[in-house]
Design a protein around this motif. Structure first.
Motif, mmCIF file in Angstrom:
data_model
loop_
_atom_site.group_PDB
_atom_site.id
_atom_site.type_symbol
_atom_site.label_atom_id
_atom_site.label_comp_id
_atom_site.label_asym_id
_atom_site.label_seq_id
_atom_site.Cartn_x
_atom_site.Cartn_y
_atom_site.Cartn_z
ATOM 1 N N ILE A 99 -2.091 0.029 -4.443
ATOM 2 C CA ILE A 99 -1.125 -1.016 -4.100
ATOM 3 C C ILE A 99 -0.115 -1.056 -5.242
ATOM 4 C CG2 ILE A 99 -0.770 -3.468 -3.600
ATOM 5 C CD1 ILE A 99 -3.513 -3.619 -2.386
ATOM 6 N N CYS A 100 1.170 -1.073 -4.876
ATOM 7 C CA CYS A 100 2.234 -0.818 -5.850
ATOM 8 C C CYS A 100 3.332 -1.867 -5.779
ATOM 9 C CB CYS A 100 2.890 0.542 -5.568
ATOM 10 S SG CYS A 100 1.720 1.844 -5.191
ATOM 11 N N ALA A 101 4.068 -1.989 -6.881
ATOM 12 C CA ALA A 101 5.262 -2.842 -6.917
ATOM 13 C C ALA A 101 6.318 -2.229 -6.002
ATOM 14 C CB ALA A 101 5.778 -2.938 -8.347
ATOM 15 N N ALA A 142 10.177 9.417 -1.622
ATOM 16 C CA ALA A 142 9.115 10.116 -0.888
ATOM 17 C C ALA A 142 8.007 9.208 -0.347
ATOM 18 C CB ALA A 142 8.501 11.197 -1.765
ATOM 19 N N PHE A 143 7.813 8.040 -0.975
ATOM 20 C CA PHE A 143 6.701 7.181 -0.555
ATOM 21 C C PHE A 143 7.138 6.021 0.326
ATOM 22 C CE2 PHE A 143 5.754 9.232 -4.582
ATOM 23 C CZ PHE A 143 4.561 9.868 -4.286
ATOM 24 N N ASP A 144 8.464 5.868 0.455
ATOM 25 C CA ASP A 144 9.007 4.725 1.197
ATOM 26 C C ASP A 144 8.665 4.821 2.686
ATOM 27 O OD1 ASP A 144 10.096 4.264 -1.276
ATOM 28 O OD2 ASP A 144 12.167 4.678 -0.707
ATOM 29 N N VAL A 180 0.852 -1.188 0.000
ATOM 30 C CA VAL A 180 0.000 0.000 0.000
ATOM 31 C C VAL A 180 0.891 1.242 0.000
ATOM 32 C CG1 VAL A 180 -1.671 1.342 1.370
ATOM 33 C CG2 VAL A 180 -1.910 -1.154 1.202
ATOM 34 N N ASP A 181 0.568 2.191 -0.876
ATOM 35 C CA ASP A 181 1.184 3.517 -0.860
ATOM 36 C C ASP A 181 0.464 4.291 0.243
ATOM 37 O OD1 ASP A 181 1.749 6.205 -1.232
ATOM 38 O OD2 ASP A 181 1.418 6.170 -3.406
ATOM 39 N N ARG A 182 1.114 4.507 1.384
ATOM 40 C CA ARG A 182 0.409 5.089 2.529
ATOM 41 C C ARG A 182 0.022 6.541 2.310
ATOM 42 N NH1 ARG A 182 3.281 2.113 7.786
ATOM 43 N NH2 ARG A 182 2.125 0.162 7.537
ATOM 44 N N LYS A 183 0.633 7.213 1.316
ATOM 45 C CA LYS A 183 0.214 8.584 0.992
ATOM 46 C C LYS A 183 -0.955 8.598 0.015
ATOM 47 C CE LYS A 183 4.540 10.830 2.108
ATOM 48 N NZ LYS A 183 5.792 11.425 1.596
ATOM 49 N N ASN A 184 -1.167 7.480 -0.655
ATOM 50 C CA ASN A 184 -2.295 7.320 -1.592
ATOM 51 C C ASN A 184 -2.869 5.932 -1.330
ATOM 52 O OD1 ASN A 184 -1.702 9.768 -3.565
ATOM 53 N ND2 ASN A 184 0.252 8.696 -3.259
ATOM 54 N N PRO A 185 -3.535 5.764 -0.159
ATOM 55 C CA PRO A 185 -3.781 4.415 0.336
ATOM 56 C C PRO A 185 -4.766 3.582 -0.483
ATOM 57 C CG PRO A 185 -4.754 6.035 1.798
ATOM 58 C CD PRO A 185 -3.960 6.796 0.785
ATOM 59 N N THR A 208 10.368 0.055 -0.158
ATOM 60 C CA THR A 208 10.713 1.075 -1.158
ATOM 61 C C THR A 208 9.872 0.829 -2.405
ATOM 62 O OG1 THR A 208 12.473 -0.204 -2.225
ATOM 63 C CG2 THR A 208 13.078 1.091 -0.285
ATOM 64 N N PHE A 209 9.405 1.911 -3.015
ATOM 65 C CA PHE A 209 8.525 1.808 -4.176
ATOM 66 C C PHE A 209 9.346 1.881 -5.457
ATOM 67 C CE2 PHE A 209 5.756 2.618 -0.711
ATOM 68 C CZ PHE A 209 4.698 1.775 -0.985
ATOM 69 N N ASP A 210 9.273 0.842 -6.260
ATOM 70 C CA ASP A 210 10.098 0.720 -7.461
ATOM 71 C C ASP A 210 9.777 1.838 -8.439
ATOM 72 O OD1 ASP A 210 10.472 -1.679 -6.074
ATOM 73 O OD2 ASP A 210 10.759 -2.821 -7.936
ATOM 74 N N GLY A 211 10.842 2.509 -8.918
ATOM 75 C CA GLY A 211 10.678 3.530 -9.933
ATOM 76 C C GLY A 211 10.193 4.859 -9.396
ATOM 77 N N TRP A 212 10.214 5.015 -8.070
ATOM 78 C CA TRP A 212 9.868 6.293 -7.453
ATOM 79 C C TRP A 212 11.027 6.704 -6.555
ATOM 80 C CZ3 TRP A 212 5.434 8.933 -8.686
ATOM 81 C CH2 TRP A 212 4.476 8.218 -9.409
ATOM 82 N N LYS A 213 11.221 8.016 -6.424
ATOM 83 C CA LYS A 213 12.229 8.478 -5.477
ATOM 84 C C LYS A 213 11.662 8.258 -4.075
ATOM 85 C CE LYS A 213 14.506 11.422 -8.784
ATOM 86 N NZ LYS A 213 14.884 12.791 -9.208
HETATM 87 N N1 MLY Z 1 -0.071 11.897 -7.957
HETATM 88 C C1 MLY Z 1 0.972 11.299 -7.249
HETATM 89 C C2 MLY Z 1 0.866 9.808 -7.230
HETATM 90 C C3 MLY Z 1 2.068 9.167 -6.736
HETATM 91 C C4 MLY Z 1 1.885 7.676 -6.513
HETATM 92 C C5 MLY Z 1 3.182 7.084 -6.062
HETATM 93 N N2 MLY Z 1 3.056 5.708 -5.654
HETATM 94 C C6 MLY Z 1 2.597 4.869 -6.757
HETATM 95 C C7 MLY Z 1 4.304 5.197 -5.079
HETATM 96 C C8 MLY Z 1 2.328 11.740 -7.818
HETATM 97 O O1 MLY Z 1 2.540 11.609 -9.020
HETATM 98 O O2 MLY Z 1 3.136 12.246 -7.072
#
Ligand code: MLY
Length: 265
Positions: free
Chosen positions: A161-163, A184-186, A153-158, A177-182
Motif C-alpha cells: 500500500i503506497c502514497a 507504470a503503476f497508475d 494498493v499497488d496492483r502490480k505488487n498487491p 497515481t503513485f507519488d514519486g513513480w513514473k
Molecule cells: N521492485 C519494483 C517495486 C516497485 C513498487 C512500486 N510501487 C511502490 C508503486 C520496482 O522497483 O520496480
C-alpha cells in the motif's frame, strides 16, 4: 520505519490534502483481523468470478488476508480485506444453493475434484464466522477531487500500500497515481474500490505504507514536484450491468399479458 510515514509534513510540503474519509468505501473504524495463517474459507475465484472456491489464509497484514485457492499454485495469491463480501465461512456456498468449484488452473483433472475437495476439507481448520466483518456501504457518489492524497494498493505488487494522488476523475472512476513513480503503476478504479484508503489508514491498522518513490522532477523548490501525468483513457461508461440485471429481473417478474408480450415491447 514503514509504519510511520510523515503524512503531515508531506501534505504541507506538497500543499495538498488527503481525500476525506467519506469518499471511501472503508469503515471509519477499520475492523480487527481475527484470522490466522492456515485457516480455510470460501472465496470468489478472482480469475473466474462465477466460481466460489476453497481458499487458505497464507498471510495476514493489518485488516488484509493473503489468500491461496486450494488446488491452485502459489503464483496466484490475492488479497482481501476481512470485511470483503468476496469471502465467507466454509458452508456458505452450499447453504445458499451453490456448489464449490475448482479454481481456474486446477492442477488435477476435473474428475478428481470431488476427491480433492473432500481431502482438502477433512481435518482442516476453518475460519470462524465471527472473523468475517460486515462490508462497508459504498458512498452514494464519487466525491474525489483531483490532487487529493490517499493510500492505494499497488496492483502490480498487491502486498504493497503506497502514497498516491487522485490524478483524474471521470464519472464513477478515479485515476490513482503513485507519488514519486513514473506512470507504470497508475490505474483507473471505481471510487468505491476496496483498494484505496484515506491518508492515515495504514498507520491506524498497523499495515506498512510505502512512502513516495524518488522519481520526481528535480526542478523548483520542493523535493516533491509533481510529475507530468500521462493519463490513459478512462474505462468505458459501464451501462451499469447491475442496472441491466435488475431490469431483466424485473421484466422476468412481469405477468405475461398481451400488453407486454409481442414485438412492440
Ligand atoms: N521492485 C519494483 C517495486 C516497485 C513498487 C512500486 N510501487 C511502490 C508503486 C520496482 O522497483 O520496480
Amino acid at each position: 520505519n514503514p509504519y510511520t510515514f510523515a503524512w503531515e509534513d508531506y501534505l504541507g510540503e506538497t500543499g495538498s490534502v488527503g481525500a476525506p474519509q467519506v469518499c471511501f468505501k472503508q469503515h471509519a473504524n477499520p475492523p480487527k483481523n481475527e484470522f490466522h495463517c492456515g485457516v480455510k474459507l470460501e472465496a470468489q475465484d478472482p480469475r473466474n468470478l462465477t466460481s466460489t472456491c476453497i481458499a487458505t489464509v497464507v498471510g495476514v497484514i493489518g485488516p488484509r488476508l493473503r489468500l491461496r485457492l486450494d488446488g491452485s499454485d502459489n503464483k496466484n495469491d490475492f488479497w482481501r480485506l476481512v470485511d470483503s463480501n468476496d469471502i465467507h465461512p466454509i458452508g456458505h456456498c452450499e447453504s445458499s444453493g451453490g456448489m464449490l468449484q475448482p479454481p481456474l488452473g486446477f492442477r488435477m483433472n476435473a474428475s478428481s475434484w470431488r476427491t480433492f475437495l473432500l481431502k482438502t476439507l477433512t481435518g482442516a481448520e476453518t475460519a470462524s464466522s465471527c472473523c468475517f466483518k460486515k462490508e462497508p456501504l459504498s458512498p452514494r457518489y464519487n466525491m474525489f477531487r483531483i490532487g487529493q492524497k490517499l493510500e492505494a494498493v499497488d496492483r502490480k505488487n498487491p502486498h504493497l500500500i503506497c502514497a498516491a494522488t487522485v490524478g483524474a476523475v471521470n464519472n464513477d472512476s478515479i485515476f490513482v497515481t503513485f507519488d514519486g513513480w513514473k506512470g507504470a503503476f497508475d490505474y483507473w478504479c471505481r471510487y468505491d474500490s476496496r483498494d484505496i484508503f484515506p491518508v492515515g489508514f495504514c498507520a491506524a491498522v498497523g499495515h506498512p505504507l510505502q512512502p513516495p518513490g524518488q522519481k520526481f522532477a528535480l526542478t523548483s523548490g520542493s523535493r516533491f514536484k509533481s510529475r507530468v501525468l500521462n493519463i490513459p483513457p478512462p474505462p468505458p461508461l459501464q451501462s451499469s450491468s447491475t442496472g441491466i440485471d435488475k431490469l431483466s429481473t424485473e421484466i422476468g417478474k412481469l405477468p405475461i399479458s398481451s400488453s407486454n408480450t409481442g414485438a412492440k415491447v
